[in-house]
Motif scaffolding. Structure first.
Motif, short mmCIF file in Angstrom:
data_model
loop_
_atom_site.label_atom_id
_atom_site.label_comp_id
_atom_site.label_asym_id
_atom_site.label_seq_id
_atom_site.Cartn_x
_atom_site.Cartn_y
_atom_site.Cartn_z
N ASP A 1 0.83 -1.21 0.00
CA ASP A 1 0.00 0.00 0.00
C ASP A 1 0.85 1.25 0.00
OD1 ASP A 1 0.78 -0.80 2.56
OD2 ASP A 1 -0.75 0.45 3.51
N GLN A 2 2.04 1.18 0.65
CA GLN A 2 2.94 2.34 0.61
C GLN A 2 3.43 2.59 -0.81
OE1 GLN A 2 5.39 0.48 3.69
NE2 GLN A 2 5.36 2.42 4.80
N LEU A 3 3.71 1.50 -1.53
CA LEU A 3 4.17 1.63 -2.90
C LEU A 3 3.06 2.18 -3.79
CD1 LEU A 3 6.15 -1.71 -3.12
CD2 LEU A 3 7.12 0.58 -3.10
N HIS A 4 1.83 1.74 -3.55
CA HIS A 4 0.71 2.29 -4.32
C HIS A 4 0.60 3.79 -4.12
CE1 HIS A 4 -1.43 -1.90 -4.21
NE2 HIS A 4 -0.42 -1.86 -5.05
N SER B 1 -7.47 -1.55 -4.46
CA SER B 1 -6.16 -1.01 -4.09
C SER B 1 -6.21 0.49 -3.77
CB SER B 1 -5.13 -1.32 -5.17
OG SER B 1 -5.63 -0.96 -6.42
N HIS B 2 -7.37 1.14 -3.95
CA HIS B 2 -7.46 2.56 -3.63
C HIS B 2 -8.46 2.85 -2.53
CE1 HIS B 2 -5.44 2.81 -7.47
NE2 HIS B 2 -6.44 2.16 -8.03
N ILE B 3 -9.03 1.79 -1.98
CA ILE B 3 -10.22 1.95 -1.13
C ILE B 3 -9.96 2.80 0.11
CG2 ILE B 3 -9.87 -0.13 0.30
CD1 ILE B 3 -13.20 0.82 -1.23
N SER B 4 -8.74 2.78 0.62
CA SER B 4 -8.53 3.47 1.89
C SER B 4 -8.27 4.97 1.72
CB SER B 4 -7.38 2.80 2.65
OG SER B 4 -6.23 2.80 1.84
#
Lengths: 376, 320, 510
Positions: free
Chosen positions: C327-330, C359-362
């Motif tokens: 998630d940090q890489l995203h 992968s973008h939900i948060s």
């Protein structure tokens, strides 16, 4: 200009049919499973020389025959319902928290401890404090299997089953040892203080506000799973763990979260039963309710609203089986059999069509073998 | 403190204690050796708990009516095998989840055994008057000083349990069937393409687990004692499963696991008997605690095969 | 040459798909028949029907003139039909002999007779030039050797017809030649071969006749010597194929991703990446060629934060990200098209909508303080569905109900939906038909023009050559070299795929 009366979209015939159809599709497998289980059990009763019709009549009457029966049923459904939600939240992350059985007990012990040993608080502090204690207890008891599952990938089922045995032993010690009510013949804990008890709303049914808490939890649980990020993550992890990982979801954290929420709900279920109904713990406190709750969750198709129905059904079964035992002498352990059969039939209903196709293939193969073997 | 230590010293120096270890290892070891094959064939089988219970109940009932504990043991094996057939039908043919199915079957077994037992002997759990399995003092070996009494003056099932370990080991690694079982569990599709019947092999191994678990149940009810109590297996099926996992699915490893848990069981009995100021509930927790600790410290990430615990389906939608 | 096998009007349908529509073909003794068709044309389905793994809905199989029912693969083998699947049917933890012995009657009754099998196996492998150590455990063998075991397994059962499903996908160009030599030897001894493929060069190089499939039907069967690759391509796709991707000239930007001396271990604990270093620039496509199993998957996982790095460093836009979580890489603009769709890319039980935003939900606007925003999600998904032309009954349909191509579009939409700065695209066209493949190519080139840095991992050499600006090759976890596409050729890449470093073959450059 004529004003036309517009029927709302969801009330139009076509949509109604569609809704009815999809509702039937969702409801029919558990309904059929329940019916099948009752029929098989009926046969079992016939074998044991009981009249199944009379038995089911007794069961029905003592479950919802009159006001007090309905009250008992509701009282028994509440822990099942809340624990069923606990099972659901874990199961959505592919975690089979069979440990709710033990988590109920540990939560209950914590609540009784706070309810009996802490005194002098006003009810609006003492009641929430008991509830928090119960949730902490349930959560604490879920922590070890949760940690093992999330961090080390160890199957949660065996660990929680073993912990269930230990929780039952712990309770057995608690009611005889530290929390025992002195001067009593039978081992049981003292009653929680008046300030820790929920008020009784309908005396003849012994209903307490826990029913509202349970209903709110159903809605909250639905909202949590489908409208929040952690809930989304739980469902994604449950559907495909490796894809969840690639999508940037913290899989161990998500598993831990769902397992701990599950444990705390189970603890809360035990607590509400104490501060709302029994006020104390016996050695047999809510024994077997964890397994009932799993059945309720499966029958409810792991959906909060389904669990609501499932919880009520098994609550009715619980209170009805008592009546059955009293009036006809059928051992109440029969409900274990009914419960197990329902789980089996629900499981089978998901797969049965496939199994049938397989059988047909197997038969073909046998025919084929007979044909080629002599020639070869 | 010194007192406690001396009491433990007393336990560990008593020969009876070691005889008890052997006796208490037996049911766990039997179940482990019986179900290690279906485990290797890819079935996660924790339904042995229920099989055992069914065996324990049937053994008492059959012995009561027919008068022979041997027939009782045979009845126990058959009854448990019928239950295991049900398990096989569900997990192999219908393809249901192994764990949930096993849990449901265990509850089913708990319910039916107590139902039938109460129906026959009444709700007061009046103990029927029966003779249990005999003790065999082995010729020559039984007369050995010290060891003779510990090892060779036991129920025949104790000998059978320990003998089954080398047999299982040989069967698993030196025979055709053992190879087939291992292949079916590891890569069912590959086994299928060379003509092994994945379903049949899995069903047979489950039936074997039922048969043997039934015998282990009989040992509990008519071997060690002559009574049946509701839920008397008390998680031994789960403990046996843990012994298999602990032993990395090898018979010899599972033996080590079973002995550890037998040791824990013997220890808790002694502690209860001696009192020692420890509440008996805590003594009873010892075997479970040992098992949990074994899982925490000795079991790594359990992943010997992706196919383990998964239903096998031959016909799958495959468009290129 | 007599007829060995004839398929007559074989039909097989799956829910919603007619995979095989009245397919008829025949195989003669000692013949090599190529079954040509693109992904989804129905080749594998047909062969699974023949091999007893699927039951055809209609049609008849004739074996040496006799009508036959083949209910399972054991029956197929006892008739004399063997098959080498794309995913090998070997038990990884067992040895070569043990694998061969599975399902055979033992000469020693219940006891294993591995020595006897080993002797016969050695004879066979010498006879056909299939070199393999019979005592080796399968999972330790390279993929090429595993394939030889599969062929040996079939030969040991004295099969007369060998089906190979895309056998060259896992081989280096050199190994392909060896395989073809084996096939010729087989055919010389009267064993027939059906070669399933979608590669025209292979058809031309090895087959006697070709049967072309398209959309589940037989388009035509021709003698190989009477046809041309161009004609075959036309038959296979049904229209003129323009394989050229219009790629604007390279506008190389700053370094986007830099990898320095990384090491990582694979699934079984062996070193899978050894001292890999390279850099990837904005506006560039760097292609990683190589046979599957040489570390590409581990590289993909390491770069996306899914596998731990043992040594070395990774920099994203100059910032060290060696141990960052996915998630940090995203967050830093990295996107990922996973190589195995069902494994890592989608959760088929969940809906199209949920898969697309996972992968973008948060992050806002999709959620605020942990509460989802259905409106924003719906908007993004509607937009993506139309941009990527996803055929779905509703955004709320489960991904499982979609076809493979549409599932891949969901993956693309999820990865490309937020204009990634660095894209790790692993096997982005695996399992797609020509039309869809072309769209994916165009999309990747668009992203490149936009300035994204793209790392392409692919086993398809043609794909690598068409898209890449530079080509890197890995062999057994080591980097064999990186060459600009205009200064290299298939031979040179093939040598690297077989383990010869670029600097060792400098003199062989054209």
């Amino acid at each position: 200009m004529k004003t036309t009366f517009k029927i709302p979209a969801f009330l139009r015939l076509k949509n109604l049919q569609k809704t009815a159809l999809s509702l039937w599709k969702r409801l029919s497998p558990p309904l059929i499973a329940v019916a099948a289980a009752l029929i098989v059990c009926g046969v079992l009763m016939l074998v044991m020389n009981f009249n199944p019709l009379l038995a089911y009549q007794a069961l029905f009457e003592s479950a919802i025959g009159n006001k007090s029966a309905i009250g008992t049923t509701i009282i028994k459904s509440l822990p099942l319902l809340i624990t069923g939600l606990a099972v659901t939240i874990a199961y959505r992350a592919e975690i089979f928290n069979i440990g709710v059985e033990g988590q109920i007990l540990i939560g209950g012990i914590f609540a009784v401890w706070v309810g009996t040993k802490v005194t002098g608080l006003p009810p609006f502090i003492h009641i929430p404090l008991c509830m928090i204690a119960g949730m902490v207890g349930g959560m604490a008891y879920a922590w070890l299997p949760a940690w093992l599952k999330a961090k080390r990938g160890i199957n949660e089922v065996i660990v929680t089953l073993l912990l269930n045995y230990m929780a039952a032993l712990l309770l057995s010690w608690v009611v005889r040892g530290p929390l025992r009510e002195p001067g009593q013949l039978y081992a049981k804990t003292a009653e929680v203080a008046q300030t820790a008890r929920l008020p009784i709303l309908v005396p003849e049914m012994r209903l307490h506000p826990g029913i509202f808490i349970a209903l709110i939890l159903v809605v909250l649980c639905y909202f949590f799973l489908w409208r929040t990020v952690p809930g989304f993550n739980i469902r994604f992890v449950g559907a495909n763990q490796r894809a969840a990982e690639a999508a940037g979801i913290n899989v161990p954290k998500t598993m831990l979260t769902s397992f701990l929420i599950s444990g705390s709900l189970a603890g809360l279920a035990g607590t509400l039963h104490i501060i709302g109904t029994e006020y104390r713990m016996l050695e047999s406190f809510l024994s077997g309710f964890g397994y009932d709750a799993i059945a309720a969750a499966l029958v409810g198709q792991l959906h909060p609203f389904g669990v609501l129905l499932g919880g009520f059904f098994f609550g009715a079964l619980r209170s009805g089986s008592n009546g059955m035992q009293i009036s006809l002498g059928i051992p109440s352990t029969l409900i274990y059999v009914i419960q197990a059969l329902i789980i089996l039939f629900v499981l089978a209903s998901y797969h049965i069509r496939f199994g049938w196709r397989w059988w047909k293939r197997e038969k073909q193969m046998d025919v084929f073998k007979k044909e080629i073997q002599p020639g070869n | 403190m010194a007192d406690l230590l001396s009491q433990f010293a007393f336990i560990f120096t008593s020969l009876d204690f070691y005889a008890a270890v052997f006796r208490l290892t037996t049911p766990i070891l039997l179940v482990a050796m019986g179900s290690i094959f279906c485990e290797r064939a890819g079935i996660m089988n924790i339904a042995t708990e229920g099989f055992m219970l069914m065996g324990a109940m049937t053994a008492v009932v059959v012995t009561y009516y027919l008068g022979s504990p041997w027939l009782g043991a045979l009845g126990a094996m058959l009854a448990a095998m019928v239950l295991s057939l049900l398990f096989a039908v569900f997990v192999v043919i219908i393809g249901t989840d192994h764990i949930v199915t096993a849990v449901a079957l265990n509850v089913f077994s708990l319910g039916t055994t107590s139902l039938i037992f109460r129906q026959i002997f009444g709700a007061m759990s009046r103990t029927p008057d029966i003779t249990g399995l005999p003790i065999w003092r082995l010729p020559l070996l039984g007369d050995l000083p010290v060891l003779g009494n510990i090892l060779f003056n036991q129920s025949p099932l104790v000998y059978l349990a320990f003998l089954s370990v080398p047999i299982a080991n040989f069967f698993m690694f030196r025979t055709k069937w053992g190879l087939n079982i291992r292949a079916v569990g590891e890569t069912p599709r590959a086994a299928d393409t060379v003509g092994l019947n994945v379903y049949r092999i899995r069903i047979y191994t489950i039936l074997v687990s039922g048969l043997v678990a039934g015998l282990a149940g009989a040992f509990l009810s008519i071997g060690q004692t002559t009574i049946f109590q509701e839920g008397m297996t008390a998680g031994r099926g789960y403990i046996a499963y843990t012994a298999i996992v602990f032993g990395k699915w090898n018979p010899l490893g599972a033996l080590v696991g079973a002995v550890i848990f037998g040791f824990a069981d013997a220890l808790q009995l002694r502690i209860q008997a001696l009192g020692m100021g420890i509440p008996y509930q805590f003594a009873l927790m010892i075997p479970y605690l040992f098992t949990v600790l074994a899982i925490v410290f000795a079991v790594g990430r359990v992943s010997w095969s992706a196919a383990y615990g998964q239903p096998y389906r031959r016909v799958e939608r495959s468009v290129d | 040459m007599g007829e060995m096998l004839r398929l007559d009007n074989i039909t097989k349908s799956f829910p919603g798909v007619l995979a095989n529509d009245r397919i008829s073909l025949d195989v003669r003794e000692g013949e090599i028949l190529a079954l040509l068709g693109e992904n989804g044309a129905g080749k594998t389905t047909l062969m699974n029907c023949l091999y007893g793994q699927l039951k055809p809905d209609a049609g008849q199989i004739y074996w040496r003139g006799r009508p036959m029912e083949i209910p399972d693969s054991h029956a197929a083998v006892s008739l004399g039909i063997g098959m080498v699947h794309q995913h090998f049917m070997l038990v990884p933890v067992l040895s070569v002999v043990e694998n061969v012995s599975l399902g055979l009657a033992s000469t020693r009754g219940l006891l294993l007779d591995l020595e006897y099998i080993e002797t016969r196996l050695n004879t066979l492998s010498r006879e056909f030039g299939l070199e393999v150590n019979p005592r080796a455990v399968i999972w330790r063998l390279p993929v090429g050797a595993q394939q030889r075991v599969e062929i040996l397994k079939a030969l040991y059962r004295e099969i007369q017809l060998l089906i190979l499903d895309e056998p060259t996908a896992v081989l280096t160009p050199g190994e392909v030649n060896d395989l073809f030599a084996v096939l010729r030897r087989l055919s010389a001894r009267g064993v027939s071969v059906i070669l399933i493929t979608h590669k025209l060069e292979e058809v031309m190089a090895i087959s006697d006749r070709v049967t072309v499939l398209r959309d589940g039907r037989v388009v035509e069967t021709v003698k190989t010597s009477d046809t041309t690759p161009h004609e075959l391509a036309h038959l296979m796709v049904g229209r003129e194929v323009i394989f050229d991707v219009h790629k604007p000239p390279l506008k190389q930007g700053k370094i986007a991703l830099e990898v320095q001396n990384i090491k990582a271990v694979g699934e079984r604990g062996a070193l899978a990446l050894n001292n890999i270093s390279f850099s990837l620039h904005e506006g560039e496509i760097l292609g990683f060629a190589g046979v599957d199993g040489n570390g590409q998957q581990e590289l993909e996982e390491v770069l996306c934060g899914l596998r731990r790095i043992r040594e070395g460093q990774v920099f994203l836009h100059g910032q060290e990200v060696s141990h960052y979580k996915p998630d940090q890489l995203h967050q830093l603009g990295l996107a990922h098209i996973p190589s195995d769709r069902l494994d890592r890319a989608v959760a088929v039980k969940l809906t199209v909508e949920e898969n697309m935003v996972a992968s973008h939900i948060s992050k806002p606007p999709y959620s605020r303080r942990g509460i989802l925003n259905p409106k924003a999600i719906r908007q993004f998904v509607q937009h993506s569905i139309s941009t990527f032309n996803i055929q779905t009954p509703s955004p709320r349909a489960a991904v499982a109900t979609l076809s493979g191509g549409n599932q891949q579009r969901v993956v693309l939409a999820s990865a490309l939906g937020h204009q990634p700065r660095v894209l790790i695209a692993a096997q982005p066209t695996r399992g797609l038909d020509v039309g869809l493949t072309q769209q994916v190519y165009e999309r990747l080139v668009q992203e490149r023009s936009r300035g994204a840095a793209i790392l392409l991992i692919s086993t398809e050499l043609q794909e690598i050559f068409r898209l890449s600006d530079r080509i890197a090759v890995m062999y057994r976890g080591e980097l064999m070299g990186i060459a600009p596409v205009e200064k290299t050729n298939v031979n040179q890449i093939g040598m690297m795929m077989a383990g010869v470093r670029l600097e060792q073959q400098e003199d062989s450059l054209p």
